[in-house]
Design a protein around this motif. Sequence first.
Motif, PDB file in Angstrom:
ATOM      1  N   PHE A 102       2.475   9.055  10.222  1.00 40.43           N
ATOM      2  CA  PHE A 102       1.663  10.278   9.939  1.00 40.43           C
ATOM      3  C   PHE A 102       0.282  10.432  11.104  1.00 40.43           C
ATOM      4  O   PHE A 102      -0.143   9.383  11.081  1.00 40.43           O
ATOM      5  N   TYR A 103      -0.009  11.334  11.460  1.00 41.85           N
ATOM      6  CA  TYR A 103      -1.318  11.431  12.288  1.00 41.85           C
ATOM      7  C   TYR A 103      -2.452  12.168  11.928  1.00 41.85           C
ATOM      8  O   TYR A 103      -2.131  13.417  11.184  1.00 41.85           O
ATOM      9  N   PHE A 104      -3.476  11.889  12.270  1.00 44.08           N
ATOM     10  CA  PHE A 104      -4.816  12.598  11.726  1.00 44.08           C
ATOM     11  C   PHE A 104      -5.975  12.531  12.953  1.00 44.08           C
ATOM     12  O   PHE A 104      -5.917  11.606  13.756  1.00 44.08           O
ATOM     13  N   SER A 143       4.595  -5.779   8.461  1.00 41.64           N
ATOM     14  CA  SER A 143       4.556  -5.795   7.285  1.00 41.64           C
ATOM     15  C   SER A 143       5.296  -4.696   6.340  1.00 41.64           C
ATOM     16  O   SER A 143       5.151  -4.648   5.053  1.00 41.64           O
ATOM     17  N   GLU A 144       5.919  -3.921   7.286  1.00 38.97           N
ATOM     18  CA  GLU A 144       6.873  -2.725   6.511  1.00 38.97           C
ATOM     19  C   GLU A 144       5.646  -1.895   5.687  1.00 38.97           C
ATOM     20  O   GLU A 144       5.933  -1.366   4.557  1.00 38.97           O
ATOM     21  N   ALA A 145       4.652  -1.714   6.081  1.00 36.33           N
ATOM     22  CA  ALA A 145       3.680  -0.559   5.694  1.00 36.33           C
ATOM     23  C   ALA A 145       4.021   0.891   6.175  1.00 36.33           C
ATOM     24  O   ALA A 145       4.333   1.023   7.394  1.00 36.33           O
ATOM     25  N   LEU A 146       3.796   1.784   5.535  1.00 43.31           N
ATOM     26  CA  LEU A 146       3.788   3.176   5.919  1.00 43.31           C
ATOM     27  C   LEU A 146       2.482   3.531   6.551  1.00 43.31           C
ATOM     28  O   LEU A 146       1.339   3.383   5.921  1.00 43.31           O
ATOM     29  N   ILE A 147       2.548   4.215   7.662  1.00 43.16           N
ATOM     30  CA  ILE A 147       1.140   4.098   8.427  1.00 43.16           C
ATOM     31  C   ILE A 147       0.835   5.649   8.664  1.00 43.16           C
ATOM     32  O   ILE A 147       1.581   6.506   9.218  1.00 43.16           O
ATOM     33  N   ALA A 148      -0.466   5.950   8.598  1.00 43.74           N
ATOM     34  CA  ALA A 148      -1.246   6.996   9.131  1.00 43.74           C
ATOM     35  C   ALA A 148      -2.107   6.723  10.238  1.00 43.74           C
ATOM     36  O   ALA A 148      -2.980   5.832   9.884  1.00 43.74           O
ATOM     37  N   SER A 198       0.979  -1.157   0.046  1.00 44.37           N
ATOM     38  CA  SER A 198       0.122  -0.041  -0.073  1.00 44.37           C
ATOM     39  C   SER A 198       0.863   1.253   0.029  1.00 44.37           C
ATOM     40  O   SER A 198       1.983   1.404   0.678  1.00 44.37           O
ATOM     41  N   HIS A 199       0.270   2.300  -0.383  1.00 46.60           N
ATOM     42  CA  HIS A 199       1.344   3.475  -0.465  1.00 46.60           C
ATOM     43  C   HIS A 199       1.035   4.034   0.851  1.00 46.60           C
ATOM     44  O   HIS A 199       1.921   4.528   1.370  1.00 46.60           O
ATOM     45  N   LEU A 200       0.250   4.008   1.558  1.00 44.19           N
ATOM     46  CA  LEU A 200      -0.194   4.349   2.792  1.00 44.19           C
ATOM     47  C   LEU A 200      -1.259   3.636   3.658  1.00 44.19           C
ATOM     48  O   LEU A 200      -2.485   3.584   2.925  1.00 44.19           O
ATOM     49  N   TYR A 201      -1.187   3.046   4.838  1.00 43.04           N
ATOM     50  CA  TYR A 201      -2.053   2.304   5.610  1.00 43.04           C
ATOM     51  C   TYR A 201      -2.589   3.057   6.558  1.00 43.04           C
ATOM     52  O   TYR A 201      -1.822   3.726   7.512  1.00 43.04           O
ATOM     53  N   PHE A 202      -3.984   3.291   6.592  1.00 41.81           N
ATOM     54  CA  PHE A 202      -4.558   4.058   7.746  1.00 41.81           C
ATOM     55  C   PHE A 202      -5.076   3.043   8.744  1.00 41.81           C
ATOM     56  O   PHE A 202      -5.611   2.137   8.407  1.00 41.81           O
ATOM     57  N   HIS A 203      -4.892   3.483   9.977  1.00 45.21           N
ATOM     58  CA  HIS A 203      -5.317   2.844  11.139  1.00 45.21           C
ATOM     59  C   HIS A 203      -6.017   3.848  12.109  1.00 45.21           C
ATOM     60  O   HIS A 203      -5.394   4.846  12.616  1.00 45.21           O
ATOM     61  N   GLY A 204      -7.301   3.727  12.037  1.00 46.57           N
ATOM     62  CA  GLY A 204      -8.147   4.515  12.852  1.00 46.57           C
ATOM     63  C   GLY A 204      -8.558   4.134  14.038  1.00 46.57           C
ATOM     64  O   GLY A 204      -9.358   4.858  14.731  1.00 46.57           O
ATOM     65  N   HIS A 205      -8.001   3.155  14.658  1.00 44.71           N
ATOM     66  CA  HIS A 205      -8.592   2.602  15.952  1.00 44.71           C
ATOM     67  C   HIS A 205      -8.393   3.601  16.942  1.00 44.71           C
ATOM     68  O   HIS A 205      -7.112   4.451  17.114  1.00 44.71           O
ATOM     69  N   SER A 206      -9.269   3.921  17.922  1.00 35.44           N
ATOM     70  CA  SER A 206      -9.164   4.987  18.639  1.00 35.44           C
ATOM     71  C   SER A 206      -9.341   4.548  20.256  1.00 35.44           C
ATOM     72  O   SER A 206      -9.389   5.173  21.145  1.00 35.44           O
ATOM     73  N   VAL A 207      -9.765   3.228  20.496  1.00 40.29           N
ATOM     74  CA  VAL A 207     -10.085   2.712  21.730  1.00 40.29           C
ATOM     75  C   VAL A 207      -9.583   1.445  21.985  1.00 40.29           C
ATOM     76  O   VAL A 207      -9.113   0.816  20.706  1.00 40.29           O
TER      77      VAL A 207
END
Length: 376
Positions: free
Chosen positions: A311-313, A290-295, A268-277
């Motif tokens: 990266f963070y959002f 897995s050597e993904a770049l993570i947001a 993936s170009h960028l892997y989004f991880h949205g878990h907040s709890v």
Amino acid sequence: MKLRIAILGTRGIPNYYGGFEHISEYVSAGLVKRGHSVTVYNSHNHPYQQATWNGVDIVHCYDPEYVIGTAGQFVYDFNCIMDARRKKFDVVLLMGYTSSSVWGMLYPEKSVIITNMDGMEWKRSKYSKKVQQFLKYAEKLAVKYSDYYISDSVAIKSYLGEKYAIDSEYIPYGADLLAEEEREENQLNANVNPDYFLLMARMEPENNIETILDGFNSSNSSKNFKVIGDTGNRFGKFITNKFNNDDRIQFQGAIFDNVKVRAMQNNSHLYFHGHSVGGTNPSLLEAMASEALIAAHKNPFNQAVLTTDAFYFSNAQEVKYLVETVQRQQVETDMVKNNLYKIQNQFNWERIIDQYEEYILDCHHHSKFETIVSHP
């Protein structure tokens, strides 16, 4: 010292469900290799029906969840606890407390009780106010009836210390590094597959799926966005309906082939991880391995694991910015390498099994010492 250890609170091993089943697989088999006798309690209708697995004894207990729904989890945990009382284990390791701590008065008296306190379950927005109140109560009971505690996140450890004045042991989840053949295959796939963004999560509001896809939907990106997860629940249907006019967003459904998932993360170009709890999330560690770049969603749980190597959002506008601006250059390559180093040295399964064994032995030793002192 070799101990008789029981692991309760999961649907069973091998893992067909989630995080606690995943870690129970590794910890139980690892403790057996270190000479301990380990029993894991499985649901009676678990796909694996044998009496042993990799040297671990399996006890199947009746689980009526498939008949009566969530209430069945309480019956299942009660059945496991009653069986464990008869077996007189040295140590009982409870994975979570949601449906077990109400039976705290029935925990085996002669066993040392260690509870992995899970994430702050009562924060999950999928639960009604009444359920959230119950989960707070269940958390309090878990603290009351357990002898020792494990936190899988430094944020959870801090919370428990502040809320209940208890000193829990921080032991995170682990992840496996990519095998060499996986890495070679990923390189081949990378030459074939176009760039894409990726998200993998249960379809629940607190995983910020809507926020992430809102941001992408409003972007000018020409890349696709692949979403892995079962969309059969109410929220999943809402999400697929909301974004069905954006051809770039591709709902892939649940994928249980771990090799395929890891290849998708890797490419993936960028892997989004949205878990907040919750605590340290297994899917986040697997993405790192897995050597993904993570947001990642900006919260203490994710920041404790990723530190500055992501990266963070916090909202859709920040997601849109990342989608339109993140490049794959040296800075990003270093982020991936730093996260891989963390997996190798901090979130390594052998290290984590060692931590579990050391803590279990310490708890058993302290408990027996206290018994001798109080009953000379």
